[in-house]
Write an enzyme that holds these catalytic residues in place. Sequence first.
Site, PDB file in Angstrom:
ATOM      1  N   THR A 268       0.650  -1.225  -0.117  1.00 14.23           N
ATOM      2  CA  THR A 268      -0.016  -0.077  -0.031  1.00 14.23           C
ATOM      3  C   THR A 268       0.850   1.228   0.066  1.00 14.23           C
ATOM      4  OG1 THR A 268      -0.061   0.318   2.368  1.00 14.23           O
ATOM      5  CG2 THR A 268      -1.435  -1.508   1.510  1.00 14.23           C
ATOM      6  N   CYS A 269       0.310   2.478  -0.020  1.00 13.77           N
ATOM      7  CA  CYS A 269       1.072   3.659   0.074  1.00 13.77           C
ATOM      8  C   CYS A 269       1.824   3.829   1.174  1.00 13.77           C
ATOM      9  CB  CYS A 269       0.166   4.774  -0.215  1.00 13.77           C
ATOM     10  SG  CYS A 269      -1.034   5.012   0.803  1.00 13.77           S
TER      11      CYS A 269
ATOM     12  N   ARG B  62       2.884   1.022   3.322  1.00 12.51           N
ATOM     13  CA  ARG B  62       3.613  -0.374   3.810  1.00 12.51           C
ATOM     14  C   ARG B  62       4.059  -1.256   2.616  1.00 12.51           C
ATOM     15  NH1 ARG B  62       1.787  -1.739   8.198  1.00 12.51           N
ATOM     16  NH2 ARG B  62       0.195   0.092   8.499  1.00 12.51           N
TER      17      ARG B  62
ATOM     18  N   GLU C 131      -8.121   3.817  10.139  1.00 17.18           N
ATOM     19  CA  GLU C 131      -8.185   3.829   8.783  1.00 17.18           C
ATOM     20  C   GLU C 131      -8.883   2.551   8.172  1.00 17.18           C
ATOM     21  OE1 GLU C 131      -6.164   2.862   4.680  1.00 17.18           O
ATOM     22  OE2 GLU C 131      -5.047   3.014   6.474  1.00 17.18           O
ATOM     23  N   GLY C 132     -10.061   3.032   7.199  1.00 11.23           N
ATOM     24  CA  GLY C 132     -11.045   1.701   6.977  1.00 11.23           C
ATOM     25  C   GLY C 132     -10.519   0.995   5.528  1.00 11.23           C
ATOM     26  N   GLN C 133      -9.763   1.754   4.762  1.00  9.21           N
ATOM     27  CA  GLN C 133      -9.399   1.314   3.404  1.00  9.21           C
ATOM     28  C   GLN C 133      -8.475   0.008   3.601  1.00  9.21           C
ATOM     29  OE1 GLN C 133      -7.869   4.495   0.734  1.00  9.21           O
ATOM     30  NE2 GLN C 133      -7.969   3.187  -0.801  1.00  9.21           N
TER      31      GLN C 133
ATOM     32  N   GLY D  28      -6.654  11.685 -10.931  1.00  7.82           N
ATOM     33  CA  GLY D  28      -6.825  10.523 -10.587  1.00  7.82           C
ATOM     34  C   GLY D  28      -8.348  10.119 -10.108  1.00  7.82           C
TER      35      GLY D  28
ATOM     36  N   MET E  75      -8.931   6.451  -3.633  1.00  2.40           N
ATOM     37  CA  MET E  75      -8.675   7.750  -2.984  1.00  2.40           C
ATOM     38  C   MET E  75      -8.855   9.013  -3.223  1.00  2.40           C
ATOM     39  SD  MET E  75      -5.946   6.404  -0.663  1.00  2.40           S
ATOM     40  CE  MET E  75      -4.265   7.047  -0.658  1.00  2.40           C
ATOM     41  N   SER E  76      -9.360   9.018  -4.477  1.00  5.20           N
ATOM     42  CA  SER E  76      -9.795  10.442  -5.147  1.00  5.20           C
ATOM     43  C   SER E  76     -11.456  10.471  -4.894  1.00  5.20           C
ATOM     44  CB  SER E  76      -9.796  10.393  -6.859  1.00  5.20           C
ATOM     45  OG  SER E  76      -8.520  10.344  -7.166  1.00  5.20           O
TER      46      SER E  76
END
Length: 428
Positions: free
Chosen positions: A49-50, A52, A114-116, A189, A193-194
Amino acid sequence: MNIAVVGLSHKTAPVEIREKLSIPEAQIESAIAHLLSYPHIDEVAILSTCNRLEIYIVTPEIEYGIREVTQFLAEYSKLLTPSLRQHLFTLLHDDAVMHVLRVAAGLDSLVLGEGQILAQVKHTHKLGQQYNGIKTILNRLFKQALTAGKRVRTETSIGTGAVSISSAAVELAHLKVDNLAASRVAILGAGKMSRLLVQHLISKGAVQITILNRSRDRALELTKQFPEQPIKIHLLSEMLSVIAESDLVFTSTSSTDPILDRAKLEMVLEPHQPLMLFDISVPRNVHTDVNDLANVQAFNVDDLKAVVAQNYESRRQMAQEAEKILDEEGEAFDIWWRSLETVTTISCLRNKIETIREQELQKALSRLGSEFGDKHQEVIEALTKGIVNKILHDPMVQLRAQQDVEARRRCMQTLQMLFNLDAEEQFS
């Protein structure tokens, strides 16, 4: 077998190191195949991920398995092993198990709760199965992690409110800008995330929002989720002309190379035109040389830590409630893991009884002579197998069901003694 995780995160490595170790989805299959080619790695899962990159492995030799993962990471990142190692963390078995549970629950995220990340862990599980990296042990571990993450979100309030990288970026913009409603905002984008950026910008009062994406259809799909907002759409090829008319720019594309740099901005910005850039992509979408422009302020994911710290205290109590749930899920995995001890004993017992059955059956059939037909032999074969299965059924069920570790080991020792199942025979 042993479980281990080797990785790095926002806690151990800056973004310029993390982006070198980001593995895009298109390369996950080859990365898994490469890791499985090492002699001491039996199972593998890759969480990228961004914030890790974590590689989970099952290995018969922990020292060699970790060494092979480190070698892979050094080759992939083109970093020298000594400089890479200072950013890596390594966790073994119980610590590795609890780590993936905490990650899935959002307790190890930059933004607490964080849920994502839960969806990202689920996707890691799916890809690991698809590319044959995840087998029995990691399959059970990741299922347990997903259960833990879902429980934390339904049984605590830690996931309520603004808890994502996107929300933190918008919060930072809100702190830096006096009036978001008057600001012209561009978002590069149109992914998840966007979508979250748009959601949080609207909640903070932003009304002049433009989405830029390579695909117009995907950008249009995003705007349809906010039908009451007059969101504009442009193709990414029009990026520079849109930026020239913007006050704030958020970048969240899947590009592995910077799409904005000093030279491009100098082409379109007036000499004293102010611009704020919020880059929440890893690898970064914005080159570091934009900081040389006096009128440009650029922020990346590492700059969000100050914003996140403000919200941490209010979530700490909820995190303690979540930890209790994770302890329960960790114990459930541990019970399953320890039950694997019974597999060898059960298999050995069944093999020994089956050998005796076949030997005695052959003796009986030889006495009956050749006039005894195939049909009769099939009936007697089925009869002897049925007897063996029924005799073994209850002991095996009871052995598997025994949750107390010491009691289960005593049961196994008793079986080994009564049926003369010595250690060498069990592991032969």
